[in-house]
Design an enzyme around this catalytic site. Structure first.
Site, PDB file in Angstrom:
ATOM      1  N   LYS A 150       8.876 -45.439 -13.034  1.00  0.00           N
ATOM      2  CA  LYS A 150       9.589 -44.450 -13.640  1.00  0.00           C
ATOM      3  C   LYS A 150      10.055 -43.353 -12.519  1.00  0.00           C
ATOM      4  CE  LYS A 150       6.733 -43.876 -16.880  1.00  0.00           C
ATOM      5  NZ  LYS A 150       5.910 -45.141 -16.861  1.00  0.00           N
ATOM      6  N   THR A 151       8.849 -42.896 -11.842  1.00  0.00           N
ATOM      7  CA  THR A 151       9.021 -41.871 -11.160  1.00  0.00           C
ATOM      8  C   THR A 151      10.016 -42.307  -9.818  1.00  0.00           C
ATOM      9  OG1 THR A 151       6.852 -41.159 -11.608  1.00  0.00           O
ATOM     10  CG2 THR A 151       7.772 -40.165  -9.535  1.00  0.00           C
ATOM     11  N   ASP A 194       7.503 -35.591 -15.785  1.00  0.00           N
ATOM     12  CA  ASP A 194       6.759 -36.752 -16.346  1.00  0.00           C
ATOM     13  C   ASP A 194       5.843 -36.341 -17.543  1.00  0.00           C
ATOM     14  OD1 ASP A 194       5.333 -39.048 -15.773  1.00  0.00           O
ATOM     15  OD2 ASP A 194       4.274 -38.333 -14.135  1.00  0.00           O
ATOM     16  N   THR A 219       5.022 -42.579 -21.191  1.00  0.00           N
ATOM     17  CA  THR A 219       4.444 -43.966 -21.512  1.00  0.00           C
ATOM     18  C   THR A 219       4.454 -43.973 -23.248  1.00  0.00           C
ATOM     19  OG1 THR A 219       2.346 -42.500 -21.787  1.00  0.00           O
ATOM     20  CG2 THR A 219       2.676 -43.880 -19.922  1.00  0.00           C
ATOM     21  N   ARG A 221       2.233 -50.573  -9.314  1.00  0.00           N
ATOM     22  CA  ARG A 221       1.292 -49.923  -8.592  1.00  0.00           C
ATOM     23  C   ARG A 221       0.065 -50.657  -8.507  1.00  0.00           C
ATOM     24  NH1 ARG A 221       0.806 -45.211 -11.889  1.00  0.00           N
ATOM     25  NH2 ARG A 221       2.193 -44.085 -10.516  1.00  0.00           N
TER      26      ARG A 221
HETATM   27  P1  ADP Z   1       5.292 -44.599 -12.665  1.00  0.00           P
HETATM   28  O1  ADP Z   1       6.184 -43.194 -12.580  1.00  0.00           O
HETATM   29  O2  ADP Z   1       6.012 -45.373 -13.813  1.00  0.00           O
HETATM   30  O3  ADP Z   1       4.033 -44.383 -13.166  1.00  0.00           O
HETATM   31  P2  ADP Z   1       5.910 -45.102 -10.000  1.00  0.00           P
HETATM   32  O4  ADP Z   1       7.231 -44.723 -10.002  1.00  0.00           O
HETATM   33  O5  ADP Z   1       4.987 -43.980  -9.426  1.00  0.00           O
HETATM   34  O6  ADP Z   1       5.559 -45.487 -11.525  1.00  0.00           O
HETATM   35  O7  ADP Z   1       5.652 -46.590  -9.157  1.00  0.00           O
HETATM   36  C1  ADP Z   1       4.309 -46.853  -8.649  1.00  0.00           C
HETATM   37  C2  ADP Z   1       4.661 -47.522  -7.335  1.00  0.00           C
HETATM   38  O8  ADP Z   1       4.972 -48.851  -7.619  1.00  0.00           O
HETATM   39  C3  ADP Z   1       5.704 -46.694  -6.386  1.00  0.00           C
HETATM   40  O9  ADP Z   1       5.003 -46.200  -5.579  1.00  0.00           O
HETATM   41  C4  ADP Z   1       6.546 -47.858  -5.967  1.00  0.00           C
HETATM   42  O10 ADP Z   1       6.148 -48.176  -4.480  1.00  0.00           O
HETATM   43  C5  ADP Z   1       6.182 -49.083  -6.570  1.00  0.00           C
HETATM   44  N1  ADP Z   1       7.281 -49.760  -7.747  1.00  0.00           N
HETATM   45  C6  ADP Z   1       7.521 -49.310  -8.634  1.00  0.00           C
HETATM   46  N2  ADP Z   1       8.560 -49.775  -9.084  1.00  0.00           N
HETATM   47  C7  ADP Z   1       8.958 -50.537  -8.227  1.00  0.00           C
HETATM   48  C8  ADP Z   1      10.273 -51.743  -7.957  1.00  0.00           C
HETATM   49  N3  ADP Z   1      10.954 -52.123  -8.991  1.00  0.00           N
HETATM   50  N4  ADP Z   1      10.408 -52.275  -6.735  1.00  0.00           N
HETATM   51  C9  ADP Z   1       9.575 -51.846  -5.817  1.00  0.00           C
HETATM   52  N5  ADP Z   1       8.339 -51.170  -5.846  1.00  0.00           N
HETATM   53  C10 ADP Z   1       7.971 -50.433  -7.012  1.00  0.00           C
END
Ligand code: ADP
Length: 364
Positions: free
Chosen positions: A88-89, A133, A182, A241
């Site tokens: 998401k981030t 977030d 979430t 992640r």
């Molecule tokens: P969330 O905000 O949903 O908790 P993040 O955006 O921080 O998740 O993602 C976690 C890690 O996973 C990121 O640092 C990124 O490197 C990796 N990641 C997430 N989604 C993808 C994707 N679709 N393709 C490649 N890497 C991804």
């Protein structure tokens, strides 16, 4: 860009969360160390072209981005929802990159006073992205303060108190709010209604996780064989992640115990040592399942009872354990509680007592 605000309070809230999480698990979908945050940043795909999987969301988002660019307007307020660690981030940063805009990041619990948010909002430029977030955890007064900002790009700021109180109307630049949560169900209806675009992120397939791991290995200059990437992907619980975190553990193991080259057997050995089994389950998952099976005859059992028996917070079980077990069909959630499925008995190699009812579906 990150405002001073998000480095002070936001950072403190993140530190506390990370300190708590660091006592947690290798397969936790949340961040487990502060250092992991910067590691993650280096692996974040910068554009939709490099963003692996999530085809439905990516296609819709790329149309929305193109349309906004053609009109020369900021993209609509966007809500991203789905379990932690799914990207998401990353998508929020991709949106800002694609729009050629700045991104300011904060989180629901970090915004305590309207003054904090006022400072952030008035510093936003035309088209900038404000990423919040855990947007479902915004305090009610902050949420209300956001409504006119989202709808009419203005805020009503009250100065002074009592009979001297005055409301000042402050116009804002047209910005985009990107919220991540979430728990979409915990968002209030008025806030949810002010978003124009909604994207639900799903757990990733093993093939997509394998691609992500191979891409990360290339960035990290790790010598990773495709079969090893698949071994890691199978244990990554559908979550990028976790996939990246397991890759690091495996890389360390390969450097110390072998010549640095990561083959499938090396990946298997490394992850076995870390207590992650071939389905990506760790001790807590197995304890969770075996408690349902041994202490509650396979369920149904309420999460509060499980929390008390396991001595774990209800939130930990609901956010960190159950989503993946539900996803792989090892438990079902019914009105009367959680049940272990046939597959869970098989995975733990526990014979199912013949008097037990057959495994239930998600709909009973
Ligand atoms: P969330 O905000 O949903 O908790 P993040 O955006 O921080 O998740 O993602 C976690 C890690 O996973 C990121 O640092 C990124 O490197 C990796 N990641 C997430 N989604 C993808 C994707 N679709 N393709 C490649 N890497 C991804």
């Amino acid at each position: 860009m990150t405002l001073a605000h998000s480095r002070s309070k936001g950072a403190r809230a993140t530190d506390l969360r990370i300190e708590f999480m660091s006592r947690v698990r290798l397969v936790s979908p949340d961040l487990i160390s502060k250092e992991e945050e910067s590691f993650n940043r280096t692996l974040r795909p910068p554009s939709l072209e490099e963003y692996v999987g999530q085809r439905a969301a990516v296609e819709k988002l790329s149309i929305a981005l193109q349309a906004a660019k053609q009109r020369g307007e900021p993209i609509e307020h966007t809500l991203l929802y789905g379990p932690p660690g799914l990207g998401k981030t990353t998508l929020a940063y991709i949106i800002a990159n694609a729009m050629g805009a700045k991104i300011i990041t904060t989180s629901g619990p970090a915004l305590e006073r309207t003054g904090d948010l006022m400072g952030i909002l008035t510093n936003l430029g035309e088209g900038d992205v404000l990423f919040i977030d855990e947007v479902h955890r915004l305090p009610a007064n902050i949420e209300e303060f956001l409504y006119p900002a989202m709808e009419d790009f203005k805020v009503d700021f009250v100065v002074d108190k009592g009979m001297f109180a005055k409301t000042i109307n402050v116009p804002l630049k047209k910005f985009t709010l990107v919220g991540a949560t979430t728990r979409a169900g915990s968002l209030s209806a008025p806030l949810r209604n002010r978003f124009g675009l909604f994207f639900h992120l799903e757990f990733y397939s093993v093939e997509d996780l394998q691609k992500i791991i191979l891409r990360s290995a290339e960035i990290l200059k790790a010598k990773l064989e495709p079969a090893a990437a698949e071994e890691i992907a199978r244990r990554a619980r559908g979550t990028p992640r976790i996939a990246n975190r397991l890759l690091r553990r495996v890389r360390d193991f390969a450097e110390v115990k072998a010549d640095g080259r990561i083959s499938a057997p090396i990946a298997r050995q490394a992850l076995q040592l870390e207590g992650v089994d071939e389905k990506g389950l760790d001790e807590l998952d197995k304890k969770f399942l075996s408690t349902i099976i041994h202490n509650y005859h396979g369920g149904p059992v309420g999460v509060e009872a499980l929390s008390a028996t396991l001595n774990e917070e209800v939130d930990t079980l609901v956010d960190m354990v159950e989503p993946y077990l539900l996803q792989i069909g090892y438990i079902s959630r019914t009105k009367s509680g959680r049940r272990a499925s046939e597959a869970a008995y098989q995975h733990l190699q526990i014979p199912r007592p013949s008097s037990d009812a057959p495994a239930t579906t998600l709909f009973d």
